[in-house]
Design an enzyme around this catalytic site. Structure first.
Site, PDB file in Angstrom:
ATOM      1  N   SER A  40       2.069  -1.474  14.796  1.00  0.00           N
ATOM      2  CA  SER A  40       1.069  -0.595  15.387  1.00  0.00           C
ATOM      3  C   SER A  40       1.605   0.828  15.395  1.00  0.00           C
ATOM      4  O   SER A  40       2.813   1.050  15.499  1.00  0.00           O
ATOM      5  CB  SER A  40       0.756  -1.030  16.823  1.00  0.00           C
ATOM      6  OG  SER A  40      -0.053  -0.067  17.482  1.00  0.00           O
TER       7      SER A  40
ATOM      8  N   TYR B 258       3.638  -3.166  25.044  1.00  0.00           N
ATOM      9  CA  TYR B 258       3.055  -3.486  23.744  1.00  0.00           C
ATOM     10  C   TYR B 258       3.704  -2.632  22.647  1.00  0.00           C
ATOM     11  O   TYR B 258       4.086  -3.145  21.583  1.00  0.00           O
ATOM     12  CB  TYR B 258       1.550  -3.237  23.781  1.00  0.00           C
ATOM     13  CG  TYR B 258       0.857  -3.375  22.448  1.00  0.00           C
ATOM     14  CD1 TYR B 258       0.526  -4.625  21.936  1.00  0.00           C
ATOM     15  CD2 TYR B 258       0.520  -2.243  21.700  1.00  0.00           C
ATOM     16  CE1 TYR B 258      -0.106  -4.759  20.713  1.00  0.00           C
ATOM     17  CE2 TYR B 258      -0.113  -2.368  20.477  1.00  0.00           C
ATOM     18  CZ  TYR B 258      -0.432  -3.619  19.979  1.00  0.00           C
ATOM     19  OH  TYR B 258      -1.050  -3.735  18.765  1.00  0.00           O
TER      20      TYR B 258
END
Length: 257
Positions: free
Chosen positions: A152, A166
């Site tokens: 990501s 995350y």
């Protein structure tokens, strides 16, 4: 014979878009899901209706025994694995680090990091050419392959005030990609990662921010969120022969963000 591709977390979002495009490119696709059985089955039926080969296989990648059973099912029903997309991942509700629980962190890393590493382990055991012509699973295995990990843009940005955990899990995926790529490069296996930015999928709703893609679009240099299909096309490029000399790459698909 179709090349066999396993995509984790493939019932929705980027995983589903990748499965559909892969089937159109001639892959036999194993569609992994954890809880969304109906969505996975619908995708498999759509692929089959289009003349492709697909199999839905349930497994929660937070559990090693389920990962092992998933790979064994793919072995038995589709044949030698040629490609893996480590797409399964979770976010959580926005929180600062001083508000995180150990339970939340364990879930995040069990799925996003350990699950991806265990799936890659099983893929390497099936793909690596180091066994020569005497692969433990028999003829057809050990022919090399490709792995794409889903990272990501958060790994670069840190996601302060929302998803630092995350972002950290995806930073681990970046480092894992680099190390594994070098480790198996001489064994016929390429390992790369895609780092999506703001993409309009259901993951934002699961993190309690259903409008996040729309709200953050003005912060993206391209002034819009990406689509699951755009990320899927990057994944398929990395899996395919056009990327034959590409390994250890971290490909940003983030609209310039």
């Amino acid at each position: 014979m179709d090349k066999v591709l396993l995509i984790t977390g493939a019932s929705r979002g980027i995983g589903a878009a990748t499965a559909w495009l892969a089937a159109q490119q001639g892959y036999a696709v194993a569609v992994n899901y954890s809880v969304h059985a109906a969505a996975a089955d619908a995708l498999v039926q759509r692929i089959r209706a289009g003349g492709g080969t697909a199999l839905a296989v349930q497994a929660d990648v937070a559990h090693e025994d389920q990962i092992l059973a998933m790979f064994e099912a793919v072995d038995a029903r589709l044949g030698p694995l040629a490609a893996l997309v480590n797409n399964a991942g979770v976010v959580d509700l926005p929180a600062r680090v001083d508000g995180l629980s150990a339970q939340r962190l364990k879930r995040m890393f069990d799925i996003n990091v350990i699950g991806s590493m265990l799936c890659a382990r099983e893929a390497v055991r099936r793909m690596s050419t180091r066994h020569g012509g005497a692969h433990p699973l028999g003829p057809g295995w050990g022919q090399g392959g490709a792995i794409v990990n889903l990272s990501s843009a958060a790994a670069r940005l840190g996601s302060p005030g929302q998803y630092v955990d995350y972002a950290a899990s995806k930073g681990a995926i970046d480092t894992f990609t680099l190390g594994l790529a070098k480790e198996v490069a001489a064994e016929g296996i390429r390992v790369n990662a895609v780092r999506p930015g703001i993409v309009d999928t259901e993951i934002h709703a699961s993190g309690g921010l259903p409008d996040r893609a729309r709200e953050l679009a003005p912060q993206v240099p391209m002034q819009r969120a990406g689509t699951a299909e755009e990320v899927a096309r990057a994944i398929l490029w990395l899996l395919g022969p056009e990327a034959g000399y590409t390994t250890g790459a971290l490909l940003d698909v983030a609209g310039g963000r």
